[in-house]
Structures are given as C-alpha cells and as structure tokens.
Design a protein around this motif. Structure first.
Motif, mmCIF file in Angstrom:
data_model
loop_
_atom_site.group_PDB
_atom_site.id
_atom_site.type_symbol
_atom_site.label_atom_id
_atom_site.label_comp_id
_atom_site.label_asym_id
_atom_site.label_seq_id
_atom_site.Cartn_x
_atom_site.Cartn_y
_atom_site.Cartn_z
ATOM 1 N N ASP A 320 94.925 66.029 10.970
ATOM 2 C CA ASP A 320 94.309 65.418 9.788
ATOM 3 C C ASP A 320 92.809 65.280 9.970
ATOM 4 O O ASP A 320 92.245 64.198 9.862
ATOM 5 C CB ASP A 320 94.961 64.057 9.538
ATOM 6 C CG ASP A 320 94.608 63.466 8.180
ATOM 7 O OD1 ASP A 320 94.211 64.237 7.283
ATOM 8 O OD2 ASP A 320 94.734 62.243 8.013
ATOM 9 N N VAL A 424 92.060 64.425 14.886
ATOM 10 C CA VAL A 424 92.808 63.260 14.430
ATOM 11 C C VAL A 424 94.256 63.643 14.189
ATOM 12 O O VAL A 424 94.556 64.614 13.485
ATOM 13 C CB VAL A 424 92.204 62.681 13.138
ATOM 14 C CG1 VAL A 424 93.101 61.593 12.553
ATOM 15 C CG2 VAL A 424 90.810 62.135 13.404
ATOM 16 N N THR A 426 97.342 61.900 12.569
ATOM 17 C CA THR A 426 97.657 60.743 11.744
ATOM 18 C C THR A 426 99.158 60.455 11.766
ATOM 19 O O THR A 426 99.989 61.357 11.710
ATOM 20 C CB THR A 426 97.184 60.963 10.302
ATOM 21 O OG1 THR A 426 95.760 61.059 10.305
ATOM 22 C CG2 THR A 426 97.596 59.820 9.391
ATOM 23 N N ASP A 504 99.010 51.202 9.077
ATOM 24 C CA ASP A 504 97.829 50.672 8.399
ATOM 25 C C ASP A 504 97.997 49.201 8.036
ATOM 26 O O ASP A 504 97.197 48.647 7.292
ATOM 27 C CB ASP A 504 97.557 51.510 7.138
ATOM 28 C CG ASP A 504 96.147 51.327 6.597
ATOM 29 O OD1 ASP A 504 95.266 50.895 7.370
ATOM 30 O OD2 ASP A 504 95.926 51.597 5.401
ATOM 31 N N GLY A 563 93.498 53.135 7.685
ATOM 32 C CA GLY A 563 94.416 54.243 7.923
ATOM 33 C C GLY A 563 95.273 54.053 9.154
ATOM 34 O O GLY A 563 96.331 54.658 9.290
ATOM 35 N N LYS A 567 93.432 57.604 13.193
ATOM 36 C CA LYS A 567 92.623 57.939 12.013
ATOM 37 C C LYS A 567 91.576 56.873 11.722
ATOM 38 O O LYS A 567 90.547 57.153 11.107
ATOM 39 C CB LYS A 567 93.531 58.117 10.796
ATOM 40 C CG LYS A 567 92.810 58.633 9.556
ATOM 41 C CD LYS A 567 93.775 58.961 8.442
ATOM 42 C CE LYS A 567 93.047 59.560 7.246
ATOM 43 N NZ LYS A 567 93.998 59.957 6.173
#
Length: 597
Positions: A320, A424, A426, A504, A563, A567
């Motif tokens: 990501d 990244v 995620t 998150d 996020g 992330k």
C-alpha cells in the motif's frame, strides 16, 4: 488428569526481554511456558523479511532463546507453546533443531501449520468468503491484487493434538494470543471443548499473561508502587480444574502483582467486555471477581463463556505505497516558534503534494497533540513524515531535510542521514468460515524431517450462532450530582487507565479508584465527552462499555491512528500513550469523593 496447572509467560511481544525464559525456568516450579510474539504489525514485518529471504518469516530471536534453555526445559520437564513460527514455522523449527543437534540435545518439536492461506485466496474468494474489511466494510476487490500475506487466527484444536504428541515445544504461526495458554489447561485438566465457562476462564488467564510484564507492574498507572524494576518478575497463572485461577510471579523478582495491575491488564486492547470473541469461546468479563489473597498473588474467578462463533479472523497485509520519516533537532530560546518556522520552510521548499504528510513536535505535543499543556521547551525533535504511492516523491522528501541545517535559523542538528523509503504493508482484518480451514500438526525428527502428521478440523463441538444479547450502556444520570461541590483535579487522581490498539482503533480502559468515583464517572465521563477530549485525534465514533465488577469504563475510539499499524505516520501509531493523555485531563469530581482516595 491434574487438579491444577502452572503456566508461566516468557514474553509479550517480539522485542521483549530475551532473558525471561531462563528466569521463568530457574525461578521456581512451572509446568508449561507460553510466549506471544505476534501482533498485526509484526506479521507485516515478518512478511517483509520473507520477501527479501524466503527462508525467513519467523521470529529469529526465539531460536537463540530456546536453544539456550532446551536442556533445562528437558531436565525440569517443562513444555512450551509459542507463535514464534510467524509465517514460516517449519523453517523456524528446523533452524532450532539444527542448532540443538550441534549441542547434542534431543528435543521434540511439533509444528502447527494451516493458518497461512495466501495461496488459497482464489479458492475462497468470492464464492466461499468475501473477505470484507471488518472495521471499515471496504470491499476486498480493491486490494486483492496487492495481498502479500493472509493468516488465520487459529484456536486450540491443533495445539491439543500437538500436546498429545509429547513434544517439548509446540511451535505455531498465527494462533490467538490466548490459545497458547488455554491449550495446556484443556489438555491437562480434562476440560471439554464445550465447557464454556472453563474455556472462558482459560481465555481470561491467557489475556492476563499474554503481554508479559504488563500484568506484573509494567506499564502500570501507579508505577511508583513498584519498588523493584530489575530482575522483572513475569506473570504465572495457576489454573484450577474448576476454572478459578491465581496470578503470581516468582519470589524475589521485580515488579508488582496486585488487584490493580490485573484490573489494568484485563481492559487492555478490550472491545465489548461482555463479548470477548476468540476462536474457542466468547468470554464475558463482566462478572469476574478479583481478590488479593497474598502479596503478589491475585485470585480471579467467575468467568462466564458462550459458544464460539462460526468464523475465524484473518489477518491480511497488502502492499500500500511507501512512507519515509526525517527528523531535525531544534534548540535554543523560543524554540517552539522556531520549530513552527522550520515546519513552514520545509514544506514550502519541498513543494510537493503527498497522499499524507505529518509534522510532529517531539518534546512538545507529538503524542497527544492539542491535549497537552502550553509549554515552550528548550529543544524539540521536529519529525516530518510522508506517505504516497509515488516512489520518486518519497525520494524528493528524503533529500530535502539536510539542507535545512545550513539554510535556516540557527541551533539545529539533523538526525542521521537521508531517510529511506519504507514499503507500507497495510493491515486488513476480515473473517472466514471455520469449515474452510483445516490445520496440520507435523511432528519433526531430530533432522527436521516430518515424522508424523495429523490433520485437524478447526471446528469445535456444539458451536452456535453468536446471538448473545449485546451489551447496553448504562447511561446513569448526571443530575443527581448537580448540587454537590466539585473540585477540578487530573483524572489520574481518581482513576487508572491503560490503552492499546486494534488497527485504526484504540481503546482506553478507565478504572476508578473507588465505587463512588466509578458511579460518578458512569454518569459524567460519557462517550461524547471522550470524543470531545480527543477531537483532534479521533476522526470516528467513540463507543463506551461498562464493567461494574472492575469499576471500569472501556472506550473504543475509531479512526484514530491514521490508518493504524505500518501505514500510520503518527509517532504513537499503536495508541499506547493515549491512556496517559486522558489521565492528564482536568475533570470536575465531587469533593466529598476525594477524601477516601
């Protein structure tokens, strides 16, 4: 069949004290040791490592740790369960056996596999599993082509079969944190897989000790009560056949085990406390009873459980984009004003639009943003970070920090060289029907070859639809306190708290220091109040749950970690400091309730 069993924890995350495994073995008698290494972020890290070297993907620190104590484990007849196998448990087991062979140590290892479904995505999706994001509801189709890892959270069934093999070490990949503690209890105490209250007690025990020293004085609000920090004692649970348990640590070790340290750990990374869902049981924490029965020894009883669900959680990670972080030290008089000027200069010169940027003033308000006091420190570590899909933009960012040292205001120092772009990965949490997952237990010989294999069904007996009545908030009225004289005090004077992350979302478990304080906070510290306190951090909803038995309120703050995981550009990407942020807030408390605290 035994009447009781002692299980010691030897680590709560990858990076924990590597010496604790030996200390738990040498400090006193235990029957089993469990050690938890895997968080959602850890799985992403392990996948990155495996992409660079396909032989990796496991917790390499654990190899040295277990090789060091294997002979002692054998001599004391102590067995161990761990998820240190990560996404490559067979390779981890073979590395351990290779090192032990050089020492002439005979060691039996059983390996649990089947959690890794990365090669089976097309088999499952979309006909058998939709893999919708549990937290956001987003459609899997948008990230399917970028998936790099997918691991199911397994429960106790394969661990039980591994225990039956007589293995000294049961090495798994992505099993739940609590299962590695529960399995020996079920195996040794003769519990059935539909003894829901006993399974819930096992889950509670696993939850208490899974994070290592967090249950024995680490990360404790009242840290001043911990008199000794060296030779830190890690928690041990003594589980009785009836489901009552005691938590303690070895004598003459550091740390502290008390009703309050256990209360704090119980609310750590908690969602709905009446419905703590695991692959094995749905546990209700709302009727637990805690009692200090001796110094550094706490009795926990009255766990309640319900049938587990038809689903297993899947931890996925997908490519990501990229991120990078650069820092510069700002020092001298009026440093806050100077840091703000540097922030402005840096972004103006860079003159590039990114998907995400962040600037943090470490030493001023990096962790808690607008919740902090207005201070002007002598120095600030100014931390810049960016996130984007375009690698060239990341490179431009990396070359832009160093020139500031000679072409900006004085009193600065650049930390390190140019920042590197980080891929990244995620986190994508989702579900899969249990009936689709079968696991295998491999028992290895001393050469690392598979000697025996057993296929295990992941479904427990007598499972039911998850239709237990949902928790309801008890919105007590604040009106009854309207005529009382109030005093404004920091919340930490009347509460303890602990926070942790899930994707998150972060939770804050708030534990009142008295029943009167708790009843008042039930009426006054509402979800809306907490949402307002964290308005600069929390972008989503705030949910509140009550635990009257623990005098605790649990808050879930959604969309609050940028996020989450790898992330996030936040310095506290896992929300660990948010409890302290709340405790620092000034809050009106009835003056009469402050006298007995």
């Amino acid at each position: 069949m035994k009447d009781k069993i002692r299980i010691a924890n030897a680590g709560g995350f990858w990076g924990d004290d590597l010496g604790v495994l030996r200390r738990q073995l040498e400090g006193g008698e235990v029957d089993y040791i469990s050690s938890d290494f895997l968080a959602e972020v850890t799985m992403s890290i392990l996948r990155k490592q495996q992409l660079k070297n396909e032989a990796m993907g496991y917790v390499n620190d654990f190899v040295d740790q277990i090789v060091d104590v294997a002979e002692l484990m054998k001599a004391k007849k102590v067995r161990m369960l761990t998820n240190a196998g990560g996404i490559n448990p067979l390779a981890c087991a073979r590395k351990i056996l290779f090192e032990l062979k050089k020492k002439g140590v005979d060691f039996k290892i059983a390996v649990v596999v089947g959690d890794n479904i990365i090669e089976r995505i097309d088999e499952f999706y979309p006909d058998k599993a939709m893999f919708t994001d549990m937290e956001t509801g987003d459609d899997f189709v948008h990230i399917k082509d970028n998936i790099q890892s997918a691991n199911v959270y397994l429960g106790v069934p394969p661990l039980l079969k591994a225990l039956e093999s007589g293995a000294d070490l049961i090495l798994a990949g992505r099993v739940t944190d609590t299962s590695i503690t529960m399995a020996p209890m079920i195996y040794e105490l003769g519990w059935k897989l539909d003894d829901w209250d006993k399974l819930a007690a096992g889950l509670v025990a696993g939850h208490i000790i899974e994070c290592g020293a967090q249950a024995s004085g680490g990360n404790f609000t009242d840290w001043q009560k911990v008199k000794k920090w060296d030779n830190m004692g890690y928690p041990i649970v003594e589980m009785n056949r009836d489901g009552s348990l005691e938590v303690y640590k070895h004598p003459n070790t550091g740390g502290l085990i008390s009703r309050d340290t256990i209360r704090e750990q119980l609310v750590y990374e908690m969602g709905d406390p009446k419905h703590y869902i695991s692959p094995d049981v749905v546990a209700d924490f709302s009727q637990l009873e805690l009692k200090e029965v001796a110094p550094n020894r706490v009795l926990v009883k009255n766990a309640k459980g319900y049938p587990s669900t038809h689903f297993l959680k899947v931890s996925m990670a997908y490519e990501d984009g990229y991120k990078a972080v650069s820092s510069i030290v700002i020092s001298g008089g009026r440093v806050l004003n100077k840091a703000r000027e540097f922030e402005k200069i840096f972004w103006q010169r860079l003159n590039t639009i990114y998907k995400k940027t962040n600037t943090e003033y470490i030493g001023y308000n990096a962790c808690h943003q607008d919740l902090v006091e207005d201070i002007d420190p002598n120095e600030i570590l100014l931390r810049f970070s960016v996130y984007d899909d375009d690698l060239e933009k990341i490179k431009a960012f990396s070359t832009s920090i160093a020139p500031l040292i000679l072409s900006g205001p004085p009193g600065v120092a650049v930390i390190g060289g140019r920042s590197r772009a980080q891929q990244v990965m995620t986190y994508w949490p989702t579900l899969i029907p249990k009936t689709l997952i079968e696991t295998t237990v491999h028992v290895l010989d001393s050469e690392g070859d598979i000697k025996e294999s057993y296929d295990i069904d992941s479904v427990l007996g007598n499972e039911a639809d998850f239709n237990v009545e949902k928790s309801k908030s008890d919105l007590s009225s604040i009106d009854q306190y309207s005529k009382m004289e109030m005093e404004n005090v920091p919340l930490r004077d009347v509460c303890m708290a602990r926070s942790g992350d899930k994707g998150d979302t972060f939770n804050i478990g708030v534990l009142a220091r008295s029943e009167s304080i708790y009843n008042y906070l039930k009426a006054s510290l509402t979800a809306d109040v907490v949402k307002n306190i964290f308005k600069g951090i929390c972008k989503g909803k705030v949910k509140r749950y009550e635990l009257d038995n623990l005098l605790a309120l649990n808050f879930l703050l959604e969309e609050s970690l940028d996020g989450g995981g790898t992330k996030s550009l936040m310095i506290d990407a896992q929300g660990k400091t948010m409890a302290s942020a709340l405790l620092n807030q000034i809050f009106p408390i009835p003056k009469a309730y402050l006298k007995n605290i």
